[in-house]
Each structure stands twice: as structure tokens, then as C-alpha cells.
Scaffold this active site. Structure first.
Site, PDB file in Angstrom:
ATOM      1  N   TYR A 150      -8.832 105.079  37.556  1.00 46.28           N
ATOM      2  CA  TYR A 150      -7.995 106.102  36.926  1.00 46.28           C
ATOM      3  C   TYR A 150      -7.669 105.719  35.481  1.00 46.28           C
ATOM      4  O   TYR A 150      -7.760 106.541  34.568  1.00 46.28           O
ATOM      5  CB  TYR A 150      -6.710 106.277  37.738  1.00 46.28           C
ATOM      6  CG  TYR A 150      -5.697 107.213  37.138  1.00 46.28           C
ATOM      7  CD1 TYR A 150      -5.845 108.592  37.252  1.00 46.28           C
ATOM      8  CD2 TYR A 150      -4.572 106.721  36.477  1.00 46.28           C
ATOM      9  CE1 TYR A 150      -4.903 109.458  36.709  1.00 46.28           C
ATOM     10  CE2 TYR A 150      -3.629 107.572  35.937  1.00 46.28           C
ATOM     11  CZ  TYR A 150      -3.797 108.939  36.052  1.00 46.28           C
ATOM     12  OH  TYR A 150      -2.871 109.792  35.510  1.00 46.28           O
ATOM     13  N   LYS A 154      -8.810 107.889  32.188  1.00 43.98           N
ATOM     14  CA  LYS A 154      -7.856 108.445  31.237  1.00 43.98           C
ATOM     15  C   LYS A 154      -8.080 107.903  29.828  1.00 43.98           C
ATOM     16  O   LYS A 154      -7.878 108.615  28.838  1.00 43.98           O
ATOM     17  CB  LYS A 154      -6.424 108.166  31.703  1.00 43.98           C
ATOM     18  CG  LYS A 154      -6.006 109.004  32.900  1.00 43.98           C
ATOM     19  CD  LYS A 154      -6.120 110.498  32.632  1.00 43.98           C
ATOM     20  CE  LYS A 154      -5.501 111.343  33.718  1.00 43.98           C
ATOM     21  NZ  LYS A 154      -5.664 112.803  33.468  1.00 43.98           N
TER      22      LYS A 154
END
Length: 260
Positions: A150, A154
Site C-alpha cells: 500500500y 501510494k
């Protein structure tokens, strides 16, 4: 402050809850005609009055369904908010505990959804000299041991926003990024959500864990961010009031990130 958004059209992804839902509410309150993309139609999203397109934006077909539906409903797209992300299976896993299947799911949902949705919407955004806001995370700047995939996704979303701003700014499209810290959403407060998994790992009850977050995360303001605060920042960046802001990454985290 008058944001002068009442003549605009917008697409918001991940619109069923959290930051996406708050953004739909904020934009519709400003008079924007909104199409919300979501996998499920929640009662809260239905109440906003936005036109909803049900689609899985981690897939190519889902993105096509959303943008085709938005163009049919709106006639053109002025504003795009790439908010969809995280995912139901987000977990605090380190590198060796994250297999290729999980990497692919996280990248499809958090990065490639933004790539594909932006690519599909850009012809209309260019024609209308529109604006994009991508929702990233402070994880792009403070990557912890987990969730490693993640954080990497991002960071790529943040870099993508700057590249799009540079390429399409001369053609009239502004692109900015908003990077929240901990936000009071189901991601953190749902008993089956990411926050609950972190709490279990720390041997704490979820409610107690949430109360400890400001101190544990060194949040300067002493509280976590509300979804409507993030939505207000997104609306500002989409508006003509911010007409000379492009390629920026706005952190909204109560002072969690201590460096520039």
C-alpha cells in the site's frame, strides 16, 4: 469563500464511504453534478443525490463502465477525484509476508485505477480545461514495515500526479494530490477493518486503540482528521480559487509528518 463550482461536473471514485462519500457530499452541496463510482450503492451515497455507477475500478472494464456512464450522464467531465484505494484486504503485512497476488491487488486498486481512470477521462478534461485531485497517503512519505504494498502504491500515485501535472498543465488541466494521515473512516473504525487488525496486533480493543492513536502517531493537533476536512481540501483544489496550484501534494494529517 465562493468556490464557483456550481456549473461543473465531476467524477468521484470510491464514493460509497469515507473520504469519497464526504467528497460527493461536499461537491453536491456546492452545486456540482456528480457521478460517483463505487462497487456497492450504500444508503448514504444514495442520499447524496449523485448519479451512481457501480463498477470495480481495479479492473479495466470497471473503469470503462464508470467513465462511459459518466460521459453519458454528464455530457463531459470537468473534475476528477481519484479516491478509490486501500481495499478490503489491506493488512499490516511486511515485505516477506506480501505475495505477488496481494501486490497485484493493491497496485490494481490503488495505482492502476488512478492511471486508467485518468487516461479515460483526460480527453474530456483537456477539452474543458479541468482539474484532477488524486488521493494518496502520508504512507508515501512515512512507509512503515506494513502495509508495504500500500505504501509503495501510494508513493507511485503521488509521483504520477506530478507527472500528469507537468504533461497536461500546458493543455489546461491542473493535477494535485491530497495525502491524508489517519482519517475517521471505516478503514479505521470498522470492527473488521485495517484499524481493527492493527489493534489486535497491539493486543488492544479497537475503541481504546483509536483513542491512543493521536499520541502513538505523534499527531500535533491531538486528534485524527475528519473525512469532511479532507473533502473540503479536495473541493478547494478543484476550484478556480486554486487556479494556479498544480503539481502540489497537500498533506492533511494534523502534523503527523514532521519534515518538509
Amino acid at each position: 469563500m465562493n468556490l464557483n463550482l456550481s456549473t461543473k461536473t465531476a467524477v468521484v471514485t470510491g464514493a460509497s464511504k469515507g473520504i469519497g462519500l464526504a467528497t460527493v457530499r461536499t461537491l453536491t452541496a456546492e452545486g456540482v453534478r456528480v457521478v460517483g463510482g463505487a462497487r456497492t450503492l450504500t444508503p448514504e451515497l444514495k442520499e447524496t443525490g449523485a448519479h451512481v455507477v457501480l463498477a470495480d475500478l481495479s479492473t479495466v472494464d470497471g473503469v470503462s463502465t464508470l467513465i462511459d456512464g459518466a460521459l453519458a450522464e454528464l455530457g463531459g467531465i470537468d473534475l476528477l477525484v481519484n479516491n478509490v484505494g486501500a481495499g478490503d484486504d489491506l493488512k499490516p503485512a511486511g515485505f516477506l509476508d506480501t505475495d505477488d497476488t496481494h501486490w497485484a491487488r493493491i497496485l490494481d486498486l490503488n495505482l492502476l485505477s488512478t492511471v486508467r481512470t485518468s487516461r479515460a477521462a483526460l480527453p474530456s478534461l483537456i477539452a474543458r480545461r479541468g482539474a484532477i485531485v488524486n488521493v494518496s497517503s502520508i504512507n508515501s512519505k512515512l512507509p512503515a514495515a506494513g502495509p508495504v504494498a500500500y505504501s509503495a502504491a501510494k508513493a507511485a500515485v503521488t509521483a504520477l500526479g506530478k507527472s500528469l501535472a507537468e504533461e497536461f498543465g500546458p493543455r489546461g488541466v491542473r493535477v494535485n494530490t491530497v495525502s491524508p494521515g489517519v482519517v475517521r473512516t471505516s478503514l479505521w473504525e470498522d470492527p473488521n477493518g485495517f484499524g481493527s487488525k492493527l489493534a489486535a496486533g497491539a493486543g488492544a480493543e479497537l475503541d481504546a486503540f483509536m483513542q491512543q492513536i493521536p499520541e502513538a502517531f505523534s499527531i500535533t493537533t491531538g486528534r485524527i482528521t475528519e473525512a469532511d476536512e479532507v473533502a473540503a481540501l479536495i473541493a478547494f483544489l478543484l476550484s478556480d480559487v486554486a487556479s494556479n496550484i498544480s503539481g502540489a501534494d497537500y498533506i492533511i494529517d494534523g502534523g503527523t509528518v514532521k519534515t518538509t
